[in-house]
Design a protein around this motif. Structure first.
Motif, PDB file in Angstrom:
ATOM      1  N   LYS A   1       9.520  11.055   7.393  1.00 37.96           N
ATOM      2  CA  LYS A   1       8.597  11.882   6.593  1.00 37.96           C
ATOM      3  C   LYS A   1       7.437  11.056   6.073  1.00 37.96           C
ATOM      4  N   ALA A   2       7.758   9.887   5.508  1.00 38.34           N
ATOM      5  CA  ALA A   2       6.728   9.040   4.898  1.00 38.34           C
ATOM      6  C   ALA A   2       5.667   8.637   5.910  1.00 38.34           C
ATOM      7  N   ASN A   3       6.089   8.279   7.129  1.00 38.02           N
ATOM      8  CA  ASN A   3       5.146   7.768   8.124  1.00 38.02           C
ATOM      9  C   ASN A   3       4.400   8.857   8.874  1.00 38.02           C
ATOM     10  N   ILE A   4       5.053  10.016   9.039  1.00 36.75           N
ATOM     11  CA  ILE A   4       4.459  11.045   9.897  1.00 36.75           C
ATOM     12  C   ILE A   4       3.834  12.193   9.090  1.00 36.75           C
ATOM     13  N   MET A   5       4.486  12.621   8.007  1.00 38.25           N
ATOM     14  CA  MET A   5       4.029  13.813   7.296  1.00 38.25           C
ATOM     15  C   MET A   5       3.165  13.503   6.063  1.00 38.25           C
ATOM     16  N   PHE A   6       3.363  12.345   5.443  1.00 34.61           N
ATOM     17  CA  PHE A   6       2.640  12.038   4.207  1.00 34.61           C
ATOM     18  C   PHE A   6       1.465  11.113   4.507  1.00 34.61           C
ATOM     19  N   LYS A   7       0.274  11.597   4.149  1.00 32.02           N
ATOM     20  CA  LYS A   7      -0.949  10.889   4.531  1.00 32.02           C
ATOM     21  C   LYS A   7      -1.602  10.226   3.316  1.00 32.02           C
ATOM     22  N   ARG A   8      -2.030   8.997   3.523  1.00 36.71           N
ATOM     23  CA  ARG A   8      -2.747   8.256   2.476  1.00 36.71           C
ATOM     24  C   ARG A   8      -4.076   8.947   2.183  1.00 36.71           C
ATOM     25  N   ASP A   9      -4.475   8.974   0.926  1.00 37.07           N
ATOM     26  CA  ASP A   9      -5.704   9.614   0.430  1.00 37.07           C
ATOM     27  C   ASP A   9      -5.658  11.135   0.477  1.00 37.07           C
ATOM     28  N   THR A  10      -4.547  11.705   0.913  1.00 36.77           N
ATOM     29  CA  THR A  10      -4.345  13.153   0.824  1.00 36.77           C
ATOM     30  C   THR A  10      -3.155  13.452  -0.093  1.00 36.77           C
ATOM     31  N   ASP A  11      -2.010  12.866   0.243  1.00 39.46           N
ATOM     32  CA  ASP A  11      -0.805  13.069  -0.573  1.00 39.46           C
ATOM     33  C   ASP A  11      -0.648  11.996  -1.636  1.00 39.46           C
ATOM     34  N   TYR A  12      -1.247  10.836  -1.395  1.00 39.17           N
ATOM     35  CA  TYR A  12      -1.125   9.731  -2.349  1.00 39.17           C
ATOM     36  C   TYR A  12      -2.265   8.749  -2.098  1.00 39.17           C
ATOM     37  N   ILE A  13      -2.482   7.848  -3.056  1.00 39.46           N
ATOM     38  CA  ILE A  13      -3.402   6.733  -2.854  1.00 39.46           C
ATOM     39  C   ILE A  13      -2.670   5.458  -3.249  1.00 39.46           C
ATOM     40  N   VAL A  14      -3.172   4.336  -2.800  1.00 43.58           N
ATOM     41  CA  VAL A  14      -2.622   3.037  -3.209  1.00 43.58           C
ATOM     42  C   VAL A  14      -3.599   2.426  -4.207  1.00 43.58           C
ATOM     43  N   LYS A  15      -3.130   2.244  -5.433  1.00 41.28           N
ATOM     44  CA  LYS A  15      -3.981   1.742  -6.508  1.00 41.28           C
ATOM     45  C   LYS A  15      -3.240   0.619  -7.223  1.00 41.28           C
ATOM     46  N   ASP A  16      -3.879  -0.544  -7.332  1.00 40.31           N
ATOM     47  CA  ASP A  16      -3.263  -1.704  -7.991  1.00 40.31           C
ATOM     48  C   ASP A  16      -1.900  -2.022  -7.388  1.00 40.31           C
ATOM     49  N   GLU A  17      -1.847  -1.983  -6.052  1.00 39.54           N
ATOM     50  CA  GLU A  17      -0.605  -2.308  -5.333  1.00 39.54           C
ATOM     51  C   GLU A  17       0.543  -1.357  -5.675  1.00 39.54           C
ATOM     52  N   LYS A  18       0.211  -0.129  -6.029  1.00 35.70           N
ATOM     53  CA  LYS A  18       1.235   0.879  -6.307  1.00 35.70           C
ATOM     54  C   LYS A  18       0.875   2.175  -5.602  1.00 35.70           C
ATOM     55  N   VAL A  19       1.897   2.907  -5.161  1.00 41.53           N
ATOM     56  CA  VAL A  19       1.690   4.220  -4.544  1.00 41.53           C
ATOM     57  C   VAL A  19       1.606   5.255  -5.659  1.00 41.53           C
TER      58      VAL A  19
END
Length: 915
Positions: free
Chosen positions: A302-320
Motif C-alpha cells: 500500500k505504502a509504495n503503490i497506493m500512497f503518493k508523496r505530496d498528495t497523501d503525505y509530505i516529508v518535512k524535517d525528516e518526518k512523514v
C-alpha cells in the motif's frame, strides 16, 4: 411532474417549516423596542431573571423569544452586530436539535450565540464544537465578549492544556472546543482512577460547526488512544526492499478501496524472495506462523503503490507528515495505524517510529450520540440529509439567505488531458487578472496546485499558493483572496474558517501593516486610511464581477465542491464559478462512465478544445453520488462495528465509574471470588457428567494456581457422594477463610484501597487487551462472507463471546492477585515519580488508514498514578510555569513526569524549570 407542480404552488416541506418559524421571529421582533429601552445593567440582569423562571418551572421554549431578543440587543451593544431575521430562524433550528444549513458569509458564528445563550442559562453546560484550534480560540474570544457581558462564563479547550485548565473550561457555562479534543478527553477520563481527576461533566447540549465535516467526513475514522509496542524497524525495511523491486504484473490494485492483491504468480515469487531473506518461519506465505509478515507486506505494498508523496503525505524535517484529504492541511504528529505509517517511513528512508497498541477507542458517531441534544450548522448539508437522519436523527433545514444570491454558476468545461486543461485554466485566470477580478482556484492536491503555479508563472500572473507546505500563512492568504487582481490557489477550501471579503479584510490588513504601531492619533489615521482603501478597492472588485471561483477538478463529494463555490457571492455580492475537468481526473478515471464517455471525448475533441454540456455535468454528478453512497456504506459499517464495541464500552466505563465512586469494593471482590470458584468447578465437573468423567487433577491444579490452596478434594469424594455444588461451597469457604485471616492482620482502610486499585488496574489491562483482540477480529471477519455469512452478525457473536471470556479472565486475575498479595508496611521514602510513555492520540480510518487527530505533548497526563502529590491544589502554586520557590525541591521527580502541582505540564516545563 405532480411533485414539481405541488412544490411550485405550496413550496417545499423545508419552505413551509421555515415559514412556520416566522411566528416566533415576530414575537422576538416585537420585544426589540422593550430591550432597546433597558439600560446595560438591566439587560445584563436578564440572565438571572431567566434562571429564576426556569427554577420556577418554565421551559426553554417559554423563555426563547425574550432570550433571543436579549442576545440580539446585547450583540448590538457589545459586538456592533444585529441578528437578521433569517439568523433568528437559524438560532431556533439549532435550539431544536436540528442542522441549520446557511450559505457562506451568512454569519453562522453569530447565529450560534442565540441557541448557546438560551441553553447555557440552565447551567448544565453547552459545547460549541469547531473543526480546528484556531476557530475554537477565535470564536471563544470573539463571541465570548457577548456571553461574558451577559454574565455567562466561557472556556476553550485546545491542545497542551493541563488537567486543571481543562476542568475549569468544562465547568464553564459555554465551552468552545474541537471535536478531537472533546473525544480524547472523554477517553482519557475513562482511564482515570478517581472521579475528581476527570475533567468532563455530564453531557447536555452541543452545537457542531461545519457539522458535515465533523459528523460525516471525519466520522469514518475512530478516535484512538494508544501506547507503544515493540520496535520492528528491521522488518519494515526488509519488506520495503522486497516490494520496491516487484513488477506490476505481480499484483492487482483497486484504487476505489486503496487495496492491493497479489496475483498467483506474485505470491509465488514474493514467497521465494522472503524465504531467501529469512523472513518466513515456514515455506508457505499464508501459514499461521507468517501472519505478521503477511500483514506488514500488505502495508508495504500500500505504502509504495497506493500512497503518493505530496498528495497523501509530505516529508518535512525528516518526518512523514499526513495531509488531510478533505482540507489539504498538514496533520503534524498524526500517524496511520496498523503499521502503515511505518511502511511509508521505510519507503521514504526516514526514522521509523514504533507501532502503538490501542488503549481506548470511540467513533464520532457514538461520542456525539451521547449528547441528549445535538445540533449543527454548515453551508453544505442537504446532500447528506438522509445520513444525518439515519445516524444522528437530525433534520437538515435550509435557511434562506438574507440577500438573494447573485453568483452565476457556469457549466463545467471538459478537456482531453490535464495539460490541455491547465493551459485553459491559466488563460482564463490571466483574462480575469487583466480586468482586476480576484480569482480563487481550488485544487485537490499539492502536486496539482504546484503544477498550476508553473503554468501561471509562464503566463506572468502573480499568485499565492495555499497548501500544506504554506500552512502557517493560511488565514492571511485567504483573508486577502478578494482583493483587486488577487489570484489564490488553494488545496481544498473545507473548514478554512476565514471569510473572503471583496476588497480585502480590514482587520487582517491592520494587523499585518500596523501590528507594531502604538495606539494614538497616528495609528487611528492609518486605520482610517486602510478602511477607505478597502472600500474603494471593493467598489472596483464589484465592478469587475466579484470573486471568480475556479475548480480544477471535481471532488469525490459534492459538498466539497459546494463549499468551494460558496466562497463566492457572500451576502449578495456578485460572483462567478466554473469547474474545469478532463478524462485524467481521478473521479472520472476511477468512477466515471468508461467507454462511451472516453470514446466520445477522444474522438470528437481536438487538442486544447473544450466541450460543455448538461449531459456531461449530469454524468459527473452521478459519479459523485456513487462515491458518496460508497462512503456512506463505509461510515455505516464503521458505526455498525463500533456499536458492538460501544455496548461493551458502556458496561466497562459504567463499572469503572461505580468502582471509582465506591468507598469500598469488598462485595465486588467477594462476588468475583465466588464466581471464580464456580467457574473452576464448572469446567472440571461439567453439568450432567458422571463423577468418573470429572477432571479432579485439573481442578486441584487450578485451585492451587489461583488460590494457593491444596484442599483435600480426593478425601471429600471418598467420604460421600459430593455434588459439584458442595465442592464449590467447600472451596469457597477455604478461600474466604484465607482472605479473612489476611484482612484481619492488615489495616482495613489500606486493604480497601488495595482492592480498589487492583480492580481498576486489572480492568484497564484486560479491556486494553480485549480492544486489541477486537481490532484483529474486525480485520479478518470479512472472510466469513465467503461462507455466505454476514460479517457484522458473525462479529457480534464473536465479540460477545470474547467479552464474556474477558470478564471470566478478569475475575480470576483479580482473585489470584488479592489472595496471594502480601502487604509490607515500609518507612516513608522520598517520593519518586516514574517516567510514563507518552500516549498517542490517533483518529484512524480502519478501512483506508487515514488519520485526523492530534498527538500532544502531555497527552499522557495520568496524575492518578502519582500518589497524593498529584491531587495537590494547583491554586497554591499559581497558574503553572516556572516558580522560583519550588515546593517540590528535594523530591526525586523525573524531569519528564507531569508536574505534581497539577498544571498538566511536564515537571521540566513547570516547577522544575529552574532546576
Amino acid at each position: 411532474m405532480f411533485q414539481t407542480i405541488a412544490k411550485s404552488l405550496f413550496g417545499s416541506s423545508n419552505d413551509r417549516y421555515v415559514k412556520s418559524l416566522g411566528k416566533i421571529v415576530n414575537q422576538i421582533n416585537a420585544l426589540e423596542p422593550q430591550m432597546q429601552a433597558l439600560s446595560d445593567d438591566e439587560l445584563k440582569a436578564q440572565t438571572d431573571k431567566f434562571r429564576r423562571q426556569l427554577e420556577a418551572g418554565a421551559t426553554l421554549d417559554d423563555i426563547l423569544p425574550e432570550a433571543f431578543a436579549t442576545v440580539r440587543e446585547a450583540s448590538v451593544r457589545v459586538l456592533g452586530m444585529r441578528h437578521f431575521d433569517v439568523q433568528l430562524i437559524g438560532g431556533i433550528v439549532l435550539h431544536r436539535g436540528e442542522i441549520s444549513e446557511m450559505k457562506t458569509g451568512e454569519g453562522k458564528t453569530l447565529v450560534a450565540t442565540l441557541a448557546t445563550y438560551l441553553n447555557a442559562v440552565e447551567g448544565k453546560g453547552v459545547h460549541v464544537v469547531t473543526v480546528n484550534d484556531y476557530l475554537a480560540r477565535r470564536d471563544a474570544e470573539w463571541m465570548g465578549q457577548l456571553h461574558n457581558w451577559l454574565g455567562l462564563s466561557v472556556g476553550v479547550i485546545v491542545p497542551n492544556l493541563g488537567e486543571f485548565q481543562r476542568r475549569e473550561a468544562y465547568n464553564s457555562d459555554i465551552t468552545y472546543a474541537t471535536n478531537n479534543e472533546l473525544g480524547f478527553d472523554y477517553l482519557r477520563d475513562n482511564m482515570k482512577h478517581s472521579r475528581d481527576q476527570m475533567v468532563q461533566r455530564p453531557f447536555n447540549f452541543a452545537i457542531v460547526d461545519e457539522v458535515d465535516s465533523i459528523l460525516i467526513d471525519e466520522a469514518r475514522t475512530p478516535l484512538i488512544i494508544s501506547g507503544p509496542t515493540q520496535d520492528k524497524s528491521d522488518l519494515y525495511v526488509a519488506l520495503d526492499e522486497v516490494v520496491k523491486g516487484i513488477p506490476e504484473d505481480w499484483y492487482e490494485k483497486d484504487e476505489k478501496t486503496r487495496n492491493i492483491q497479489l496475483t498467483e504468480e506474485g505470491t509465488d515469487e514474493i514467497e521465494k524472495l522472503l524465504l531467501a531473506k529469512g523472513l518466513l518461519a515456514t515455506g508457505n506465505l499464508y501459514d499461521i506462523e507468517n501472519t505478521q509478515v503477511v500483514h506488514h507486506l500488505d502495508q508495504a505494498l500500500k505504502a509504495n503503490i497506493m500512497f503518493k508523496r505530496d498528495t497523501d503525505y509530505i516529508v518535512k524535517d525528516e518526518k512523514v507528515v499526513i495531509i488531510d484529504e478533505f482540507t489539504g492541511r498538514m496533520m503534524d504528529g498524526r500517524r496511520w495505524s496498523n503499521g502503515l505509517h511505518q511502511a511509508v517511513e521505510a519507503k521514504e528512508g526516514v526514522k521509523i517510529e514504533p507501532e502503538n497498541q490501542t488503549m481506548a477507542s470511540i467513533t464520532f458517531q457514538n461520542y456525539f450520540r451521547m449528547y441528549p441534544k445535538l445540533s449543527g450548522m454548515t453551508g453544505t448539508a442537504a446532500t447528506e440529509a438522509a445520513e444525518f437522519w439515519d445516524i444522528y436523527k437530525m433534520n437538515v433545514v435550509e435557511i434562506p439567505t438574507n440577500v438573494p444570491v447573485q453568483r452565476i454558476d457556469e457549466e463545467d468545461e471538459f478537456y482531453k488531458n490535464t495539460l490541455d486543461k491547465f493551459g485553459a485554466i491559466a488563460k482564463a485566470i490571466k483574462e480575469k487578472n487583466v480586468i482586476g477580478q480576484p480569482v480563487l482556484v481550488g485544487t485537490v492536491s499539492i502536486e496539482k496546485s504546484e503544477l498550476l503555479s508553473q503554468f501561471l508563472d509562464k503566463e506572468g500572473v502573480k499568485h499565492a499558493v495555499l497548501n500544506a507546505r504554506f500552512h502557517e500563512q493560511e488565514a492571511h492568504i485567504v483573508a486577502q483572496a478578494g482583493r483587486l487582481g488577487a489570484v489564490t490557489i488553494a488545496t481544498n477550501m473545507a473548514g478554512r474558517g476565514t471569510d473572503i471579503q471583496l476588497g480585502g479584510n480590514v482587520e487582517f490588513r491592520i494587523d499585518d501593516e500596523l501590528g507594531d504601531m502604538p495606539a494614538g492619533p497616528e495609528r487611528d489615521a492609518a486605520e482610517q486610511r486602510i478602511r477607505e482603501e478597502v472600500a474603494a478597492e471593493k467598489a472596483k472588485v464589484l465592478e469587475a464581477g466579484g470573486l471568480f471561483v475556479l475548480g480544477t477538478e471535481r471532488h469525490e463529494s459534492r459538498r466539497i465542491d459546494n463549499q468551494l463555490r460558496g466562497r463566492s457571492g457572500r451576502q449578495g455580492d456578485p460572483g462567478l464559478s466554473r469547474f474545469y475537468l478532463c478524462l485524467e481526473d481521478d473521479l472520472l478515471r476511477i468512477f466515471g462512465p468508461d467507454t462511451l464517455f472516453a470514446k466520445m471525448m477522444n474522438s470528437n475533441l481536438a487538442d486544447g478544445e473544450a466541450i460543455g454540456s448538461k449531459w456531461l455535468s449530469k454524468a459527473i454528478e452521478t459519479a459523485q453520488k456513487k462515491v458518496e453512497a460508497r462512503n456512506y456504506e463505509v461510515r455505516k459499517q464503521v458505526v455498525q462495528f463500533d456499536d458492538v464495541m460501544n455496548d461493551q464500552r458502556k458496561v466497562i466505563y459504567e463499572q469503572r465509574g461505580e468502582i471509582m465512586e465506591a468507598e469500598r469494593v469488598d462485595d465486588v471482590v467477594l462476588d468475583m471470588r465466588r464466581d471464580t470458584v464456580n467457574a473452576l468447578v464448572g469446567e472440571a465437573c461439567p453439568p450432567g457428567s458422571y463423577p468418573e468423567q470429572w477432571d479432579i487433577a485439573g481442578l486441584k491444579e487450578k485451585v492451587e494456581e489461583v488460590f494457593g490452596l491444596t484442599p483435600p478434594i480426593d478425601a471429600w469424594l471418598e467420604e460421600d457422594q459430593v455434588e459439584p455444588e458442595l465442592l464449590e461451597e467447600r472451596i469457597a469457604a477455604l478461600a474466604d477463610e484465607v482472605m479473612e485471616q489476611k484482612i484481619g492482620t492488615t489495616d482495613h482502610e489500606i486493604w480497601r484501597q488495595v482492592e480498589k486499585s487492583v480492580l481498576l488496574e486489572r480492568l484497564d489491562y484486560h479491556w486494553k487487551e480485549h480492544l486489541a483482540t477486537l481490532d484483529a477480529l474486525r480485520q479478518v471477519i470479512w472472510m466469513r462472507g465467503i461462507a455466505q455469512k454476514q460479517p457484522i452478525n458473525e462479529y457480534k457473536q464473536e465479540a460477545f463471546g470474547l467479552f464474556e471470556t474477558m470478564l471470566d479472565t478478569l475475575r480470576e486475575d483479580v482473585t489470584k492477585i488479592l489472595v496471594k498479595a502480601e502487604l509490607r508496611i515500609q518507612p516513608p521514602q522520598p517520593q519518586s515519580l516514574p517516567d510514563l510513555p507518552d500516549f498517542l492520540t490517533g483518529h484512524i480510518d480502519p478501512f483506508t488508514g487515514l488519520d485526523d487527530s492530534n498527538d500532544m505533548d502531555g497527552s499522557a497526563e495520568r496524575p492518578e498514578l502519582f500518589g497524593s502529590l498529584a491531587g495537590s491544589p494547583r491554586a497554591a502554586f499559581g497558574p503553572g510555569g516556572t516558580n522560583a520557590e519550588n515546593p517540590f525541591e528535594g523530591l526525586e521527580i523525573s524531569r519528564n513526569a507531569p508536574c505534581p502541582c497539577g498544571s498538566g505540564n511536564k515537571y521540566k516545563h513547570c516547577h522544575g524549570a529552574a532546576v
